[in-house]
Design an enzyme around this catalytic site. Structure first.
Site, PDB file in Angstrom:
ATOM      1  N   LYS A 153      27.287  75.704  24.113  1.00 31.43           N
ATOM      2  CA  LYS A 153      26.341  75.779  23.005  1.00 31.43           C
ATOM      3  C   LYS A 153      24.968  75.576  23.651  1.00 31.43           C
ATOM      4  O   LYS A 153      24.577  74.467  23.986  1.00 31.43           O
ATOM      5  CB  LYS A 153      26.615  74.693  21.961  1.00 31.43           C
ATOM      6  CG  LYS A 153      25.621  74.669  20.801  1.00 31.43           C
ATOM      7  CD  LYS A 153      25.896  75.754  19.793  1.00 31.43           C
ATOM      8  CE  LYS A 153      25.010  75.626  18.566  1.00 31.43           C
ATOM      9  NZ  LYS A 153      25.287  76.641  17.535  1.00 31.43           N
TER      10      LYS A 153
ATOM     11  N   HIS B 163      32.021  75.976   9.571  1.00 32.86           N
ATOM     12  CA  HIS B 163      31.012  76.488  10.486  1.00 32.86           C
ATOM     13  C   HIS B 163      29.904  75.468  10.723  1.00 32.86           C
ATOM     14  O   HIS B 163      29.550  75.172  11.873  1.00 32.86           O
ATOM     15  CB  HIS B 163      30.413  77.778   9.941  1.00 32.86           C
ATOM     16  CG  HIS B 163      29.401  78.394  10.852  1.00 32.86           C
ATOM     17  ND1 HIS B 163      29.749  79.238  11.885  1.00 32.86           N
ATOM     18  CD2 HIS B 163      28.043  78.275  10.899  1.00 32.86           C
ATOM     19  CE1 HIS B 163      28.656  79.611  12.534  1.00 32.86           C
ATOM     20  NE2 HIS B 163      27.610  79.038  11.950  1.00 32.86           N
TER      21      HIS B 163
ATOM     22  N   HIS C 118      26.740  71.636  13.752  1.00 32.94           N
ATOM     23  CA  HIS C 118      25.419  71.034  13.592  1.00 32.94           C
ATOM     24  C   HIS C 118      25.465  69.609  13.046  1.00 32.94           C
ATOM     25  O   HIS C 118      24.491  69.157  12.452  1.00 32.94           O
ATOM     26  CB  HIS C 118      24.572  71.910  12.651  1.00 32.94           C
ATOM     27  CG  HIS C 118      24.375  73.303  13.136  1.00 32.94           C
ATOM     28  ND1 HIS C 118      23.593  73.614  14.228  1.00 32.94           N
ATOM     29  CD2 HIS C 118      24.863  74.485  12.687  1.00 32.94           C
ATOM     30  CE1 HIS C 118      23.596  74.922  14.421  1.00 32.94           C
ATOM     31  NE2 HIS C 118      24.362  75.472  13.501  1.00 32.94           N
TER      32      HIS C 118
END
Length: 406
Positions: free
Chosen positions: A338, A273, A288
């Site tokens: 995103k 994730h 990220h």
């Protein structure tokens, strides 16, 4: 042979008693290197290229300091050297010379003396120390980016005609073991939640290789000692000084699978994730990490669409430019949006692993407001960490940029 997701934890449990992290053979490491070399070659990144990389040094391991104390015992048997990281009694508590805040490929954490963290060390102080210890890349030398134009998150227009990354030195992936082993993990997952992950023995070895390498670095060693100083526990057991045991904890919180979709499929992990990204309900979730972003841009899978200024415009006096180490981005990944995502740029994998591991193990809050001194510029950040599976695994960890000033 594939290991089904239902038996991964059992396989990990059985191997922990057999030196699970310490018996990784040289042949397995070579497989990781060859895999990464082949994958990057497909992207036009030649790891054999002579790219004037004399200044790209391997991030050095912290050097042991002399001590009159007896050797410490590791829980896997045998002695481990007493060093600045493992000595409980004779570590200085005086203020050391400050570590450089300007990034440098030649910066050696082992040459910088610093006090061991204690119970009074704040989360902000610990994060700043990680930053000072990190052997991150130098902007406009080791890598180059083009931030182009800013935009509001609700603006769906593309504010960036060109990619974000224009260059990253191939030597980074050849000479930095944590970068090499990190890249090997990025294609081990299915992006869509609900699709059961199929973990192979080779992928388990790659996880182990990565954790072995990051635990050799100063940021992760500091992270370990900070967790000890704070009296952290995991699954009801206090975290010990054993690095082998700490690697098992890291393996559990970052790599053990759980169901994010709610369909009972073991379809996600904290590592996937945060560092790789997922697609859930038609939107990009997580994702990220700058290295993943760079490689996916090279593949043509990421479309950078502009940067977003920090939330607090009143206190954000510094301009966003091409050497900023923290950026909030808008992008599309394989056509999926995103709208807002913040990531560090140019930092090492060990820095982010250390930061988010501390947030997971130390902090009892989902949000941690800090001020990061990045050398001439400061960033007000909110370090967010969401826990999963009865607080035993990382659900998500990331930073939110609140303000940027000089």
């Amino acid at each position: 042979r594939n290991i089904t997701t239902n038996t991964i934890e059992l396989a990990l449990l059985k191997t922990t008693k057999m030196g699970f992290f310490d018996d990784l053979k040289a042949a397995a490491i070579e497989k990781v290197k060859e895999k990464v070399k082949e994958e990057l070659a497909e992207l036009g990144i030649d790891l054999d290229e002579d790219d004037d990389d004399a200044d790209i040094d391997e991030a050095p391991e912290p050097e042991p300091e002399e001590s009159s104390s007896p050797p410490a015992q590791d829980d896997d048997g045998g002695e481990r050297p007493v060093s600045a990281w493992s000595t409980p009694l004779n570590v200085t508590t005086s203020s050391p010379p400050s570590a450089p805040t300007v990034a440098s490929s030649n910066y050696s954490p082992s040459t910088t003396s610093f006090p061991r963290p204690d119970a009074d060390t704040t989360f902000n102080e610990a994060v700043q120390k990680l930053w000072d210890l990190d052997s991150r890349l130098i902007p406009n030398k080791d890598y180059k980016i083009d931030v182009q134009s800013s935009k509001h998150p609700s603006n769906k227009e593309d504010a960036a005609e060109e990619p974000l990354f224009t260059y990253v030195k191939p030597a980074v992936f050849r000479k930095r073991p944590t970068f090499t082993t990190f890249v090997a993990l990025l294609n081990n997952y299915s992006a869509f939640t609900g699709e059961e992950e199929d973990v192979t023995e080779q992928e388990l070895q790659e996880n182990r290789a990565f954790l072995n390498e990051v635990m050799k670095t100063a940021p992760m060693k500091y992270c370990h000692q900070y967790c000890i100083a704070k009296g952290c526990t995991y699954k009801g057991k206090e975290i010990s000084g054993s690095e082998s045991e700490f690697k098992r904890i890291l393996s559990s919180i970052w790599f053990e699978l759980y169901s994010r979709s709610g369909r009972r499929n073991m379809d996600s992990s904290g590592f996937e994730h945060v560092f790789v990204g997922e697609v859930k309900n038609g939107q990009v979730s997580g994702f990220h990490n700058w290295i993943m972003f760079y490689l996916e841009e090279k593949r043509g899978n990421v479309d950078f669409r502009g940067y977003i200024k920090p939330k607090s415009r009143e206190s954000s006096t510094a301009e966003t430019n091409d050497d900023d180490p923290v950026l909030t981005l808008q992008f599309r990944w394989n056509g999926v949006e995103k709208f807002v995502g913040t990531c560090f740029i140019g930092v090492t994998p060990e820095f982010e692993m250390a930061l988010y591991t501390m947030a997971f193990l130390v902090s009892e809050e989902d949000e941690n407001a800090i001020t990061l001194d990045a050398g001439g510029e400061k960033f007000d950040l909110n370090v967010k960490c969401h826990k999963y599976d009865r607080n035993t695994k990382v659900g998500s960890c990331y930073v939110e940029a609140l303000a940027h000033y000089e």
